[in-house]
Design a protein around this motif. Structure first.
Motif, PDB file in Angstrom:
ATOM      1  N   ARG A 187     -21.270  12.374  24.171  1.00 36.42           N
ATOM      2  CA  ARG A 187     -22.661  11.979  24.369  1.00 36.42           C
ATOM      3  C   ARG A 187     -23.395  11.755  23.048  1.00 36.42           C
ATOM      4  O   ARG A 187     -24.274  10.894  22.962  1.00 36.42           O
ATOM      5  CB  ARG A 187     -23.395  13.051  25.202  1.00 36.42           C
ATOM      6  CG  ARG A 187     -22.825  13.279  26.596  1.00 36.42           C
ATOM      7  CD  ARG A 187     -23.010  12.077  27.535  1.00 36.42           C
ATOM      8  NE  ARG A 187     -22.120  10.972  27.241  1.00 36.42           N
ATOM      9  CZ  ARG A 187     -20.828  10.930  27.591  1.00 36.42           C
ATOM     10  NH1 ARG A 187     -20.279  11.948  28.217  1.00 36.42           N
ATOM     11  NH2 ARG A 187     -20.085   9.859  27.305  1.00 36.42           N
ATOM     12  N   GLU A 188     -23.057  12.523  22.031  1.00 33.65           N
ATOM     13  CA  GLU A 188     -23.666  12.259  20.728  1.00 33.65           C
ATOM     14  C   GLU A 188     -23.212  10.903  20.198  1.00 33.65           C
ATOM     15  O   GLU A 188     -23.929  10.243  19.461  1.00 33.65           O
ATOM     16  CB  GLU A 188     -23.288  13.368  19.739  1.00 33.65           C
ATOM     17  CG  GLU A 188     -24.022  14.677  19.966  1.00 33.65           C
ATOM     18  CD  GLU A 188     -25.440  14.680  19.419  1.00 33.65           C
ATOM     19  OE1 GLU A 188     -25.806  13.718  18.715  1.00 33.65           O
ATOM     20  OE2 GLU A 188     -26.179  15.633  19.700  1.00 33.65           O
ATOM     21  N   LYS A 222     -26.177   8.910  25.274  1.00 32.86           N
ATOM     22  CA  LYS A 222     -26.625   9.128  26.646  1.00 32.86           C
ATOM     23  C   LYS A 222     -26.939  10.601  26.897  1.00 32.86           C
ATOM     24  O   LYS A 222     -26.545  11.470  26.116  1.00 32.86           O
ATOM     25  CB  LYS A 222     -25.550   8.648  27.621  1.00 32.86           C
ATOM     26  CG  LYS A 222     -25.282   7.148  27.550  1.00 32.86           C
ATOM     27  CD  LYS A 222     -24.195   6.734  28.535  1.00 32.86           C
ATOM     28  CE  LYS A 222     -23.908   5.235  28.445  1.00 32.86           C
ATOM     29  NZ  LYS A 222     -22.829   4.828  29.369  1.00 32.86           N
ATOM     30  N   ARG A 223     -27.619  10.881  27.976  1.00 27.99           N
ATOM     31  CA  ARG A 223     -27.966  12.251  28.328  1.00 27.99           C
ATOM     32  C   ARG A 223     -26.695  13.048  28.638  1.00 27.99           C
ATOM     33  O   ARG A 223     -25.648  12.469  28.982  1.00 27.99           O
ATOM     34  CB  ARG A 223     -28.882  12.271  29.551  1.00 27.99           C
ATOM     35  CG  ARG A 223     -28.259  11.680  30.792  1.00 27.99           C
ATOM     36  CD  ARG A 223     -29.186  11.722  31.981  1.00 27.99           C
ATOM     37  NE  ARG A 223     -29.341  13.072  32.506  1.00 27.99           N
ATOM     38  CZ  ARG A 223     -29.968  13.375  33.661  1.00 27.99           C
ATOM     39  NH1 ARG A 223     -30.500  12.410  34.377  1.00 27.99           N
ATOM     40  NH2 ARG A 223     -30.064  14.601  34.056  1.00 27.99           N
ATOM     41  N   TYR A 278     -27.732  17.046  21.672  1.00 27.51           N
ATOM     42  CA  TYR A 278     -27.082  17.361  22.942  1.00 27.51           C
ATOM     43  C   TYR A 278     -27.554  18.709  23.460  1.00 27.51           C
ATOM     44  O   TYR A 278     -27.830  18.867  24.652  1.00 27.51           O
ATOM     45  CB  TYR A 278     -25.565  17.376  22.766  1.00 27.51           C
ATOM     46  CG  TYR A 278     -24.806  17.679  24.038  1.00 27.51           C
ATOM     47  CD1 TYR A 278     -24.436  16.665  24.911  1.00 27.51           C
ATOM     48  CD2 TYR A 278     -24.471  18.990  24.375  1.00 27.51           C
ATOM     49  CE1 TYR A 278     -23.751  16.938  26.086  1.00 27.51           C
ATOM     50  CE2 TYR A 278     -23.790  19.278  25.546  1.00 27.51           C
ATOM     51  CZ  TYR A 278     -23.426  18.249  26.394  1.00 27.51           C
ATOM     52  OH  TYR A 278     -22.756  18.535  27.562  1.00 27.51           O
ATOM     53  N   SER A 337     -30.462  12.796  17.903  1.00 23.53           N
ATOM     54  CA  SER A 337     -29.859  12.059  19.004  1.00 23.53           C
ATOM     55  C   SER A 337     -30.781  11.851  20.201  1.00 23.53           C
ATOM     56  O   SER A 337     -31.577  12.714  20.557  1.00 23.53           O
ATOM     57  CB  SER A 337     -28.605  12.811  19.458  1.00 23.53           C
ATOM     58  OG  SER A 337     -28.111  12.278  20.649  1.00 23.53           O
ATOM     59  N   THR A 355     -29.832  11.956  23.113  1.00 23.63           N
ATOM     60  CA  THR A 355     -29.348  12.773  24.229  1.00 23.63           C
ATOM     61  C   THR A 355     -30.373  13.831  24.638  1.00 23.63           C
ATOM     62  O   THR A 355     -30.301  14.373  25.736  1.00 23.63           O
ATOM     63  CB  THR A 355     -28.030  13.495  23.875  1.00 23.63           C
ATOM     64  OG1 THR A 355     -28.228  14.284  22.709  1.00 23.63           O
ATOM     65  CG2 THR A 355     -26.921  12.502  23.616  1.00 23.63           C
TER      66      THR A 355
END
Length: 528
Positions: free
Chosen positions: A144-145, A149-150, A210, A326, A328
């Motif tokens: 995700r990083e 995205k979440r 994250y 990020s 995220t």
């Protein structure tokens, strides 16, 4: 099915030292890099320097790469055998195990040291939790990083099933009936030190964006619902959020007011029949806001500051904010335009929002302190590993007095913050929510100020120890790196360390709060 590895002597490996037949040894493992040499990011020449071709390249490899490089599938495929009569000697982390590096773990949680706080229950809890984080959370954090995205909903669901989302709220009735980490601990046994371990283990993947995106909004947004919401509202929202079905965030900060909660401009006006609030205004820098279903919102009302739970609906608009870490985390700018909310969604008494917010700030700041203290420890571990393997002027880096002096200061700060944190946690363990709000606001503010300042000192020294690698996005210094781009593949301690100095109250404001609390408690007759 894994391939069968052959056994070779060093003499046999040495024969393969030509460009069209090139082998090397790394940590008693034999690699055929004949085809790979042309793809090597560092160029072909590296394999012909220092007589590496056909020889043991262990020292050269670890002077340039992290151990995790060898664990990647594309590099594991290059291994063709092992050395006869020799074993791997490089220490590498095993999922669920504690690090063997000095000061890499809180002393009280290691078997060699004693603690007035931690029991065998806490140590077993840490072991099981670490294995889950290593095997489930960390791979998703890396992915995700990378894509911005979440955090994956599937991972959030697994966290919910293990009771991790519920435990993030601390001890309490919300844990009743839940299975915690497969039953390693009963809900009624869970205490503040289990929670401290939970907070610190969750930080270990070392990917700040994250970590914030991984339901941090619930950690700070749900407690006001738990402690101040009406039973029917509380039971519904808490169940949805802790089961990983819905997401919530705390919406207090505005472009007009951050630490100054009394300066909030978002308004809530009652309808003529008194049954609903009409909310208008904006909120900024709201963690998890882009994907939240619920928002715990601070509003100005006729009777003063009031906290209201708002469900996502028409009139609620969220926009992602680009920050220096990020995406995220889901950091958002939120607009409320004539949003209609039942008065039953009021958290605490109308006009009593200051107490609701400030009591919630204690837990929020404590959680940040847990993460900050663990991040420092992670950086100390990275630095100790690096100075042990890096050579300068023909000697290990730790032979330099200036390096040892920096490490001494880093370790001292790391240990001081952890012990102060454990002391405050012990007070939390023996106080109810109201007592914590009244007695710990000052100590918690000073602790957070101290930790964030120590983090920045450690970040600066870590960059000095790693040199150019400390500002490089990948490789040896990736956990230290001073990030220059908007979407890194991993943590950026040197840059994101400043976030904690702002979130939950600016550093200087918190220091002033701690002193004002102390002055307020001063005996009137205290004189020199």
């Amino acid at each position: 099915m894994s391939k069968e590895l052959k056994t070779f002597t060093r003499e046999e490996v040495a024969k393969h030292n030509k460009p069209d037949d090139l082998w090397i040894i790394v940590d008693a493992k034999v690699y055929d890099v004949t085809k790979f040499k042309d793809l090597h990011p560092g160029g072909i020449s590296v394999f012909h320097e220092d007589d590496i071709a056909g020889q043991d390249a262990t020292e050269a490899f670890y002077g340039l790469h992290r151990h995790e490089v060898l664990l990647r599938p594309q590099y594991q495929r290059l291994q063709i055998g092992v050395l006869q009569g020799e074993k791997s000697v490089i220490y590498s982390h095993i999922a669920g195990e504690l690090s063997k590096v000095p000061y890499a773990e809180p002393l009280g949680l290691t078997k060699e040291y004693h603690s007035p706080y931690y029991t065998e229950s806490h140590r077993n809890f840490q072991r099981v939790l670490r294995k889950f984080v290593d095997e489930v959370v960390t791979p998703d954090a890396l992915a995700r990083e990378e894509d911005g995205k979440r955090p994956s909903v599937s991972v959030i669901k697994q966290m919910a099933e293990q009771g991790i989302l519920a435990m993030n709220m601390g001890p309490g009735k919300h844990l009743k009936g839940r299975t915690l980490l497969g039953g390693i601990i009963k809900p009624e046994e869970f205490d503040r030190f289990h929670e401290l371990i939970l907070m610190q283990e969750g930080t270990r993947p070392a990917m700040r964006g994250y970590r914030d995106g991984q339901n941090s909004g619930a950690t700070i947004g749900l407690p006001p619902v738990i402690h101040f919401g009406r039973p029917e509202l509380r039971d519904r929202i808490v169940q949805e959020v802790l089961n990983g079905e819905k997401f919530i965030s705390l919406a207090i900060s505005e472009a007009f007011a951050g630490s100054d909660v009394a300066g909030l401009r978002t308004t809530a006006k009652k309808t003529p029949d008194g049954r609903h609030w009409i909310i208008n205004g904006t909120k900024k820098w709201i963690t998890n806001g882009t994907f939240s279903d619920y928002f715990t919102v601070g509003c100005k009302t006729d009777k003063g500051l009031t906290v209201i739970l708002v469900e996502r609906q028409d009139g609620v608009e969220t926009k992602a904010i680009k920050t220096s870490y990020s995406s995220t985390a889901g950091t958002a700018y939120i607009t409320f335009e004539n949003v209609k909310v039942p008065v039953e969604n009021t958290l605490g008494p109308e006009g009593g929002g200051v107490f609701v917010i400030l009591s919630n700030f204690n837990h929020e700041r404590w959680a940040m302190c847990c993460g900050g203290a663990r991040n420092m420890r992670l950086i100390v571990e990275e630095c100790l590993k690096w100075v042990n393997q890096r050579k300068a002027f023909g000697k290990p880096l730790h032979s330099q007095p200036v390096i040892r002096a920096k490490l001494a200061d880093m370790i001292a700060k790391c240990e001081a913050t952890q012990h102060w944190l454990e002391s405050v946690t012990f007070q939390m363990q023996h106080m109810d929510y109201k007592q914590q709000a009244q007695l710990l606001a000052g100590p918690m503010a000073l602790l957070k100020m101290f930790i964030t300042r120590c983090q920045q000192d450690i970040a600066r020294d870590a960059v000095q120890i790693f040199g150019g690698r400390g500002i490089t996005r990948t490789g040896m210094g990736r956990l230290i790196e001073h990030r220059l781009t908007s979407r890194p593949p991993a943590t950026q301690f040197h840059r994101t360390v400043t976030f904690d100095a702002i979130l939950g109250g600016a550093e200087d404001v918190l220091g002033d709060l701690g002193v004002r609390q102390a002055i307020k408690a001063m005996p009137k007759n205290a004189k020199l």
